[in-house]
Design an enzyme around this catalytic site. Structure first.
Site, PDB file in Angstrom:
ATOM      1  N   GLY A  48       0.839  -1.183   0.000  1.00 10.53           N
ATOM      2  CA  GLY A  48       0.000   0.000   0.000  1.00 10.53           C
ATOM      3  C   GLY A  48       0.877   1.236   0.000  1.00 10.53           C
ATOM      4  CD  GLN A  53       3.272   5.670   2.912  1.00 14.39           C
ATOM      5  OE1 GLN A  53       2.274   5.135   2.457  1.00 14.39           O
ATOM      6  NE2 GLN A  53       4.338   5.007   3.340  1.00 14.39           N
ATOM      7  CB  CYS A 101       5.785   2.110   7.366  1.00 17.10           C
ATOM      8  SG  CYS A 101       5.114   3.603   6.614  1.00 17.10           S
ATOM      9  CG  LEU A 102       6.866   1.439   1.227  1.00 16.26           C
ATOM     10  CD1 LEU A 102       6.245   1.770  -0.120  1.00 16.26           C
ATOM     11  CD2 LEU A 102       8.003   0.444   1.076  1.00 16.26           C
ATOM     12  CG  HIS A 143       0.047   0.651   7.268  1.00 16.24           C
ATOM     13  ND1 HIS A 143       1.018   0.273   8.164  1.00 16.24           N
ATOM     14  CD2 HIS A 143       0.654   1.478   6.388  1.00 16.24           C
ATOM     15  CE1 HIS A 143       2.165   0.860   7.838  1.00 16.24           C
ATOM     16  NE2 HIS A 143       1.960   1.603   6.758  1.00 16.24           N
ATOM     17  CD  GLU A 144      -0.868   2.175   2.852  1.00 14.12           C
ATOM     18  OE1 GLU A 144      -0.535   3.379   2.728  1.00 14.12           O
ATOM     19  OE2 GLU A 144      -0.038   1.276   3.068  1.00 14.12           O
ATOM     20  CG  HIS A 147       0.472   6.494   5.910  1.00 16.38           C
ATOM     21  ND1 HIS A 147       1.597   6.992   6.535  1.00 16.38           N
ATOM     22  CD2 HIS A 147       0.766   5.200   5.608  1.00 16.38           C
ATOM     23  CE1 HIS A 147       2.520   6.052   6.616  1.00 16.38           C
ATOM     24  NE2 HIS A 147       2.043   4.953   6.069  1.00 16.38           N
TER      25      HIS A 147
END
Length: 180
Positions: A48, A53, A101-102, A143-144, A147
């Site tokens: 995701g 991000q 997480c990226l 999670h997304e 953000h």
């Protein structure tokens, strides 16, 4: 085009994202942004990616899990575009699993997430989307969408002792998890 991923500390990671205007969604630039986000997610082996991000404080996220090398045992999640998503929890049972997480590269930690949810949003064509997700799929959505609220998985960790660097997590924490 591969976009640069913002890391924790960059302001958009902690900014509440603004809704996207419906008339903007069908524009060429917005459609290209969606494509670029999907390409970026694939390039970095993510499941995701949210617009904050990639330095944009807007309510847009993409997700997909198809034959993923890091999650081979997880069921597939088709490519999904979520614009202005709203999440309703359907099963408040908490499931603890590791997340990364990226925007927080090379770390993993155990995070409790709700088992089942409904998400309503607009898709990439500005059409209404309404889906129910459970388990890993629900985790990715949570999670997304975190953000989009200026939150990261670290904020949800009740015990930071499960936090570890990726290499050490793979060597020491994963084997002990398999024994559970």
């Amino acid at each position: 085009m591969i976009l640069k991923v913002a890391r924790l500390g960059f302001p958009t990671i902690r900014t509440v994202a603004a809704p996207v205007a419906i008339d903007q969604i069908k524009s060429h630039d917005f459609q290209k942004l969606i494509d670029d986000m999907v390409e970026t997610m694939h390039e970095y082996s993510g499941v995701g990616l949210a617009a904050p991000q990639v330095h944009l404080p807007i309510q847009l996220a993409v997700l997909q899990v198809e034959n993923h090398p890091r999650y081979p045992e997880m069921p597939s999640v088709p490519l999904t575009v979520l614009i202005n998503p709203e999440v309703t929890i359907l099963d408040s049972t908490l499931i603890d699993e590791f997340e990364g997480c990226l925007s927080i590269p090379d770390l993993r930690g155990r995070v409790p997430r709700f088992k089942e949810l409904r998400v309503t949003a607009l898709d990439r064509n500005a059409e209404p989307l309404d889906l129910v997700a459970t388990d890993f799929h629900a985790r990715v959505i949570q999670h997304e969408t975190d953000h989009l609220k200026g939150e990261v998985y670290l904020d949800r960790m009740p015990d930071l002792r499960s936090l570890g660097f990726l290499q050490e997590w793979q060597r020491f924490m994963l084997p002990s998890r398999a024994q559970e």
